[in-house]
Design an enzyme around this catalytic site. Structure first.
Site, PDB file in Angstrom:
ATOM      1  N   ARG A  47       4.596  -9.532   6.628  1.00 49.14           N
ATOM      2  CA  ARG A  47       4.911  -8.723   7.814  1.00 49.14           C
ATOM      3  C   ARG A  47       4.552  -9.462   9.103  1.00 49.14           C
ATOM      4  NH1 ARG A  47       0.262  -4.024   8.197  1.00 49.14           N
ATOM      5  NH2 ARG A  47      -1.480  -5.249   7.470  1.00 49.14           N
TER       6      ARG A  47
ATOM      7  N   SER B  26       1.881  -1.740  12.284  1.00 49.20           N
ATOM      8  CA  SER B  26       1.887  -2.053  10.850  1.00 49.20           C
ATOM      9  C   SER B  26       3.012  -3.007  10.465  1.00 49.20           C
ATOM     10  CB  SER B  26       2.045  -0.769  10.023  1.00 49.20           C
ATOM     11  OG  SER B  26       0.966   0.106  10.245  1.00 49.20           O
TER      12      SER B  26
ATOM     13  N   GLU C  19      12.588   9.706  12.351  1.00 55.42           N
ATOM     14  CA  GLU C  19      13.424   8.614  11.850  1.00 55.42           C
ATOM     15  C   GLU C  19      14.913   8.881  12.018  1.00 55.42           C
ATOM     16  OE1 GLU C  19      10.717   9.799  10.417  1.00 55.42           O
ATOM     17  OE2 GLU C  19       9.404   8.047  10.536  1.00 55.42           O
TER      18      GLU C  19
ATOM     19  N   PHE D  85      10.256   5.465   4.633  1.00 57.43           N
ATOM     20  CA  PHE D  85      10.480   6.476   5.673  1.00 57.43           C
ATOM     21  C   PHE D  85      11.900   6.387   6.236  1.00 57.43           C
ATOM     22  CE2 PHE D  85       5.690   5.962   6.596  1.00 57.43           C
ATOM     23  CZ  PHE D  85       5.377   6.748   5.504  1.00 57.43           C
TER      24      PHE D  85
ATOM     25  N   HIS E 142       7.017  -2.902   4.306  1.00 52.27           N
ATOM     26  CA  HIS E 142       6.163  -2.368   3.247  1.00 52.27           C
ATOM     27  C   HIS E 142       6.977  -2.036   2.000  1.00 52.27           C
ATOM     28  CE1 HIS E 142       3.544  -2.443   6.651  1.00 52.27           C
ATOM     29  NE2 HIS E 142       2.517  -1.960   5.987  1.00 52.27           N
TER      30      HIS E 142
ATOM     31  N   ASP F 181      -2.386   2.645  -0.051  1.00 53.68           N
ATOM     32  CA  ASP F 181      -1.839   3.853   0.575  1.00 53.68           C
ATOM     33  C   ASP F 181      -1.051   4.720  -0.406  1.00 53.68           C
ATOM     34  OD1 ASP F 181      -2.919   3.777   3.111  1.00 53.68           O
ATOM     35  OD2 ASP F 181      -1.367   2.452   3.888  1.00 53.68           O
TER      36      ASP F 181
ATOM     37  N   GLN G  86       4.045   6.056   0.377  1.00 54.37           N
ATOM     38  CA  GLN G  86       4.357   5.032   1.376  1.00 54.37           C
ATOM     39  C   GLN G  86       5.162   3.867   0.796  1.00 54.37           C
ATOM     40  OE1 GLN G  86       2.543   6.092   4.427  1.00 54.37           O
ATOM     41  NE2 GLN G  86       2.376   7.729   2.928  1.00 54.37           N
TER      42      GLN G  86
ATOM     43  N   ARG H 116       4.048  -6.152   2.997  1.00 56.38           N
ATOM     44  CA  ARG H 116       2.693  -6.225   3.515  1.00 56.38           C
ATOM     45  C   ARG H 116       1.932  -7.421   2.959  1.00 56.38           C
ATOM     46  NH1 ARG H 116      -2.480  -4.251   2.827  1.00 56.38           N
ATOM     47  NH2 ARG H 116      -3.415  -3.288   4.667  1.00 56.38           N
TER      48      ARG H 116
END
Ligand SMILES: Cc1ncc(C[n+]2csc(CCOP(=O)(O)OP(=O)(O)O)c2C)c(N)n1
Ligand SMILES: [Mg+2]
Lengths: 276, 322
Positions: B16, B43, B64, B89, B115, B123, B127, B173
């Site tokens: 990332r 993030s 979103e 998301f 991610h 998490d 997620q 990530r």
């Protein structure tokens, strides 16, 4: 001088075209299209909207986004009457290989700004066009036509919040407040009211209008443009009658999403012709 | 064991961070690039653009659907929006918005799903993006890019901007080691890279599974099995030629991905191989399951996404040839 008689005649012809398109196709949403016909006529033929039919994607054009995409017959008829394409194209609505799709597809016909038909999405696109104007140093306005049932969608309120946060003062919504959604009266199906207060509390300037009175509509359209220096986005809540122009459709909300049968179409044609 | 260690790959920073650097480099070069954030720029590292070009960065907030719509509107104004949030998301909250405003409209917008996979770890499953290839796969106009290392991430971000049309790009990530020299990565959309030659079996990997595949190849070499490793960084359009050539040359294929097996990269490769040159195939990925919160390294072992699992699959594929 605005020639309101000519505009009223335009609206009548567009209602007739909507009737012929949907009757020939055997499906579509005539009642939803007739509901918003005068709103669209006020915008396109009242001198407020800046557009160039022979240069449809002119960068500085004002945008008209049909968020309630099921009123596609209205969009196509208005664009044809405005000179974007030949009126004969209208009769290919919903036919194989025709770009005159059942719901609007962005760019498939000149003047069709957005792909809509899943309700709730047009206001967000409008914000994107406003950001685009800022980044490209252009000065156009964005007009978004919303349904009232459509305002049950969460995305509308995401967009409402963002538009006021980002001071999208050149963003103008017009709400076709015909008090009906697909399955019935909105007051019965969902607690949409108080609508004026909702939009106000989201930071919008709100005007109300008679959505079938072209003088009133144009006055409000001009007023919200004059108020742009306040920095707020604006919405005109236009009180309308679903199916406006055809008495038996006005009286029966179950016409939603149905084309008229040939005998009904004859009667409707008669009524619309008598209104000349 | 460190990812890429067996293959002697040089470690790197989290992917990332590389994405954030790549996006910033692109924004410096191309004034048409705008970034839309769903309140996760810290993030996803998209915020690197915010610090330098605040006027081209919009935090649309935790919304979103609106995020995607605003991005699509910008694309209609000839800007190049990078819409960045967690893969899960974006695709799960705004699937319909991506479908109408980007996919059906076939406009020049870029969706970055950060991610991706299970390696965000602690998490947990809400997620994680373990179904993103399948979900984006449902949009026929989208190119799907899955960079495997820092050099290919830089190239992929640039290629996404240059490609006229919808692009999905997966970011992650975890740190993925260097597979390509920073200044010499042959990335092109739709052209898979053969990163190790071999004639006994071909390991087709996407994302972090390319490095795991190279580790596996090193282990297989000790057993006298000579594995080809292919970086399938583009899932659509798929590089049929490179895949069919590998099937013909080696006679056995293993697909490895940090994604559900159902609807993932491997199932799409299998469709191509079945049609053009059927050979035994084995698959490394997530069986029909969600994955719990834990350290990524523990999850990879528990859910069979390691080089060891690729070795086992490769042996089985080679055995099936006989
Ligand atoms: C997301 C979504 N859900 C459901 C529908 C089906 N649908 C089409 S029109 C309509 C009613 C719309 O009511 P309103 O916004 O009041 O528009 P009107 O026809 O009254 O102008 C529904 C539910 C849809 N098009 N999109
Ligand atoms: Mg209504």
């Amino acid at each position: 001088m605005t020639d309101f008689d000519a505009m009223r005649e335009k609206a009548r012809q567009i209602r007739l075209d909507i009737l012929e398109m949907t009757t020939k196709a055997g499906s579509g949403h005539p009642s939803s299209s007739w509901s918003a016909t005068d709103i669209a006529v006020a915008l396109f033929f009242g001198g407020a909207l800046r557009y160039r039919p022979d240069d449809p994607w002119w960068a500085e054009r004002d945008r008209f986004i049909m968020s309630k995409g099921h009123a596609a017959p209205l969009l196509y008829a208005v664009l044809a009457h405005a000179g974007y394409f030949d009126r004969d194209e209208l009769w290919t609505l919903r036919e194989i290989d025709s770009p005159v799709q059942g719901h609007p597809i962005q760019g498939l016909m000149p003047g069709v700004e957005a792909t809509t038909g899943s309700l709730g999405q047009g206001l967000s696109l409008g914000i994107g066009h406003i950001f685009g104007a800022r980044l490209n140093n252009l000065d156009y306005r964005v007009w978004v036509l919303l349904g009232d049932g459509e305002c049950e969608a969460g995305q509308i309120w995401e967009a409402a919040m963002a538009a006021s946060h980002f001071n999208c003062h050149k963003l103008h919504a017009i709400l076709d407040y015909n008090k009906y959604q697909e399955t019935g009266p909105i007051s019965r199906e969902m607690a949409l009211e108080p609508l004026v207060e909702k939009w106000r509390s989201f930071g919008w300037h709100v005007e109300e209008a008679n959505g079938h009175d072209l003088e009133d509509l144009l006055a409000k359209i001009e007023l919200v443009q004059m108020l742009e220096p306040t920095g707020q986005p604006s919405i005109i809540i236009a009180h309308t009658i679903k199916g406006k122009g055809v008495s038996f459709v006005e009286a029966d909300f179950t016409f939603h999403g149905r084309a008229l049968k040939p005998d009904q179409a004859d009667k409707a044609r008669e009524e619309l012709n008598a209104a000349r | 064991m460190q990812l890429g260690e067996k293959a002697g790959l040089k470690p790197s920073v989290p992917l990332r961070d590389v994405f954030g650097d790549a996006l910033l480099a692109l924004a410096r070069e191309n004034p048409q690039v705008v970034v839309l954030d769903g309140d996760l720029g810290n993030s996803t590292k998209a915020e690197k653009v915010r610090f330098e070009f605040p006027e081209r960065f919009f935090n649309i907030g935790i919304a979103e659907s609106n995020l995607v719509g605003v991005g699509a509107g910008l694309a209609a104004c000839d800007l190049i929006p990078f819409i960045v949030s967690f893969s899960s998301f974006l695709l799960c909250n705004a699937y319909d918005q991506i479908r109408l405003s980007i996919a059906i409209s076939n406009i020049n917008a870029k969706v970055v799903g950060s991610h991706g996979g299970i390696t965000l770890g602690k998490d947990g499953p809400t997620q994680m993006g373990i179904e993103d290839f399948a979900l984006v796969g449902g949009f026929p106009t989208f190119a799907i890019l899955v960079p495997s290392d820092p050099a290919s991430m830089h190239k992929a971000v640039r290629a996404a901007a240059e490609h006229e049309g919808p692009v999905f790009l997966r970011s992650s990530r975890i740190a993925m080691p260097h597979i390509y020299p920073m200044d010499d990565c042959p990335f092109a959309i739709g052209k898979a890279s053969v990163v190790r030659d071999g004639g006994d079996v071909a390991i087709v990997g996407s994302g972090m599974m390319v490095a795991a595949g190279l580790d596996a190849a090193a282990m297989l070499a000790a057993d006298g099995i000579d594995a080809r490793v292919i970086d399938l960084h583009t899932i659509r359009p798929m590089d049929v030629e490179t895949l069919v050539t590998a099937a013909r040359d080696t006679g056995a294929l293993v697909c490895a991905e940090e994604h559900l097996l159902h609807g993932g990269m491997g199932s799409n490769v299998a469709r191509v191989i079945a049609e053009y040159h059927a050979v035994p195939m084995r698959f490394v990925g997530l069986a029909d399951t969600y994955v719990e919160s834990a350290d990524p390294a523990d999850l990879l072992v528990k859910y069979h996404l390691t080089a060891d699992d690729i070795v086992t699959a490769a042996r089985a594929a080679v055995d099936a040839k006989r």
